[in-house]
Each structure stands twice: as structure tokens, then as C-alpha cells.
Design an enzyme around this catalytic site. Structure first.
Site, PDB file in Angstrom:
ATOM      1  N   CYS A  41       0.832  -1.208   0.000  1.00 49.34           N
ATOM      2  CA  CYS A  41       0.000   0.000   0.000  1.00 49.34           C
ATOM      3  C   CYS A  41       0.867   1.259   0.000  1.00 49.34           C
ATOM      4  CB  CYS A  41      -0.901   0.020   1.234  1.00 49.34           C
ATOM      5  SG  CYS A  41      -1.992  -1.400   1.361  1.00 49.34           S
TER       6      CYS A  41
HETATM    7  C1  BEZ Z   1       0.573  -4.671   1.901  1.00 47.73           C
HETATM    8  O1  BEZ Z   1       0.178  -3.565   1.565  1.00 47.73           O
HETATM    9  O2  BEZ Z   1       1.744  -4.986   1.790  1.00 47.73           O
HETATM   10  C2  BEZ Z   1      -0.384  -5.664   2.486  1.00 47.73           C
HETATM   11  C3  BEZ Z   1      -1.514  -5.234   3.152  1.00 47.73           C
HETATM   12  C4  BEZ Z   1      -2.359  -6.172   3.710  1.00 47.73           C
HETATM   13  C5  BEZ Z   1      -2.087  -7.515   3.595  1.00 47.73           C
HETATM   14  C6  BEZ Z   1      -0.958  -7.927   2.882  1.00 47.73           C
HETATM   15  C7  BEZ Z   1      -0.109  -6.997   2.323  1.00 47.73           C
END
Ligand code: BEZ
Length: 210
Positions: free
Chosen positions: A45
Site C-alpha cells: 500500500c
Molecule cells: C501490503 O500492503 O503490503 C499488504 C496489506 C495487507 C495484507 C498484505 C499486504
């Protein structure tokens, strides 16, 4: 009720990092991209929001407003945005909805319980100036989205809203387009007096109209 192409985008009022937003009023006459991410302070994200911030001028050029969302509250977004600015080289320059009560996530079905009960999936909705849903995408948490593809789709949507054409596989702005299947040859002669190439009666190709 699911949100489908051609539906009116559900309206809402929500707290964001840029104050309270009434969604339809905020969109005004612009196009919009509403996208969710699963959780604040997560790696994929972080890169996505940094990338969208970097290419925001491309959305502006196309008269598109961008707004993000996660089920974390606004004060969490604000703290996380400091990390995004530090690590991604651009401050987040668009509003982020704090959806702790999941009001907007529920409206847009951004929580898929068999993937996660608590986190939003990576949803993208492109909304036209008529407030209708023009595209929806769903990605899993582990896969960062390709926001250049979102810009490419917006180029296609804006072109095909103006001219009775469609865009072929992997089309990019400036490349040849296809005459819409519902357009007869007689109508096409009026619409595209410069002519076209008939590959098959149903596959008529012409340079992108301006
Ligand atoms: C991420 O943004 O890396 C992420 C967010 C939630 C679950 C898995 C990965």
C-alpha cells in the site's frame, strides 16, 4: 447489493485527510477514481499511494479526481502519510477516506469476507462525470496495482465517450481504434469521412479520431 458497471456510484459523506467530503459534490463535473487499500502502515500500500501521488498530474490532465480509502481512521492515515512522503519521495496529494465504521467499504463491497473479514481488498472504481461506474477492478492484498493501466483505461473511456469507437487489446492513446460494432457502414461514412480499413466486416480499423 453489488456495484456494477453502469450503476450510479453510491453517494456518501466521509471524513478524509482533506476534511469531510460529500462524494458526489466533491466529484462535481470531474471523472473520479475511488480506490481502497487493505491497511495503513503496510508495504505494498505504501508503494501504491506513493506512485499515485507521483502521477497525480496525469490524473489532473484528464480531469480526474483521485480518492483513497482504508478502514483505518484519518489520524492513522495522517501519521502513515509522513512515512509515504519520506520513503516514496512525494507527499500524498489527494484525500484518503478514514472508513473505520466501514460505511463506504460496505457500500462499495470492498470487504470480501473469504479474503479477509476486516481488511478491504484492493478495489478500483472509475466514475464518469455522470456519476456512473465505468470500471471496477478487484486485486488481492498481495498484488500492487498498475496505475498506468488505470490511466490507459481512462484514456479509452474518455475517447469512446466522445466518438463511436472502441479500443483494441493493449491500446494506448494515439494508436489505431476500431469502429463500434453497432455503427453501420453508412453511419460510419458520415462519422469517419477520412475512411477506415475493413479487416473483416465486423473489424474496421481507423486512426484515433482527435
Ligand atoms: C501490503 O500492503 O503490503 C499488504 C496489506 C495487507 C495484507 C498484505 C499486504
Amino acid at each position: 447489493m453489488s456495484v456494477r458497471l453502469g450503476d450510479t456510484a453510491p453517494d456518501f459523506t466521509a471524513d478524509t485527510t482533506q476534511g469531510t467530503i460529500a462524494f458526489h459534490d466533491w466529484l462535481g463535473d470531474s471523472w473520479g477514481v475511488l480506490f481502497s487499500h487493505p491497511k495503513d502502515f503496510t508495504p505494498v500500500c505504501t508503494t501504491e499511494l506513493g506512485y499515485v501521488a507521483r502521477i497525480k498530474p496525469e490524473f489532473d490532465k484528464r480531469n480526474v479526481k483521485v480518492i483513497g480509502l482504508s478502514v483505518d481512521p484519518v489520524d492513522s492515515h495522517e501519521k502513515w502519510e509522513q512515512d509515504i512522503a519520506e520513503t516514496q519521495g512525494t507527499p500524498v496529494n489527494f484525500p484518503m477516506i478514514g472508513d473505520a465504521d466501514k460505511k463506504v467499504s460496505d457500500l462499495y463491497e470492498m470487504i470480501h469476507p473469504n479474503a479477509s473479514d476486516t481488511m478491504t481488498v484492493r478495489s478500483v472504481f472509475i466514475i464518469g462525470p455522470d456519476k456512473k461506474i465505468k470500471l471496477s477492478l478487484t486485486y488481492p492484498a498481495s498484488t500492487g496495482r498498475n496505475f498506468d493501466e488505470i490511466l490507459r483505461v481512462i484514456d479509452s473511456l474518455q475517447l469512446t465517450a466522445k466518438f463511436k469507437v472502441a479500443t483494441p487489446a493493449n491500446w494506448k492513446d494515439g494508436q489505431d481504434v476500431i469502429i463500434g460494432a453497432a455503427v453501420t457502414d453508412d453511419e460510419a461514412k458520415t462519422l469517419f469521412p477520412q475512411g477506415w480499413k475493413t479487416v473483416k466486416p465486423y473489424l474496421r480499423v481507423l486512426p484515433q479520431p482527435k
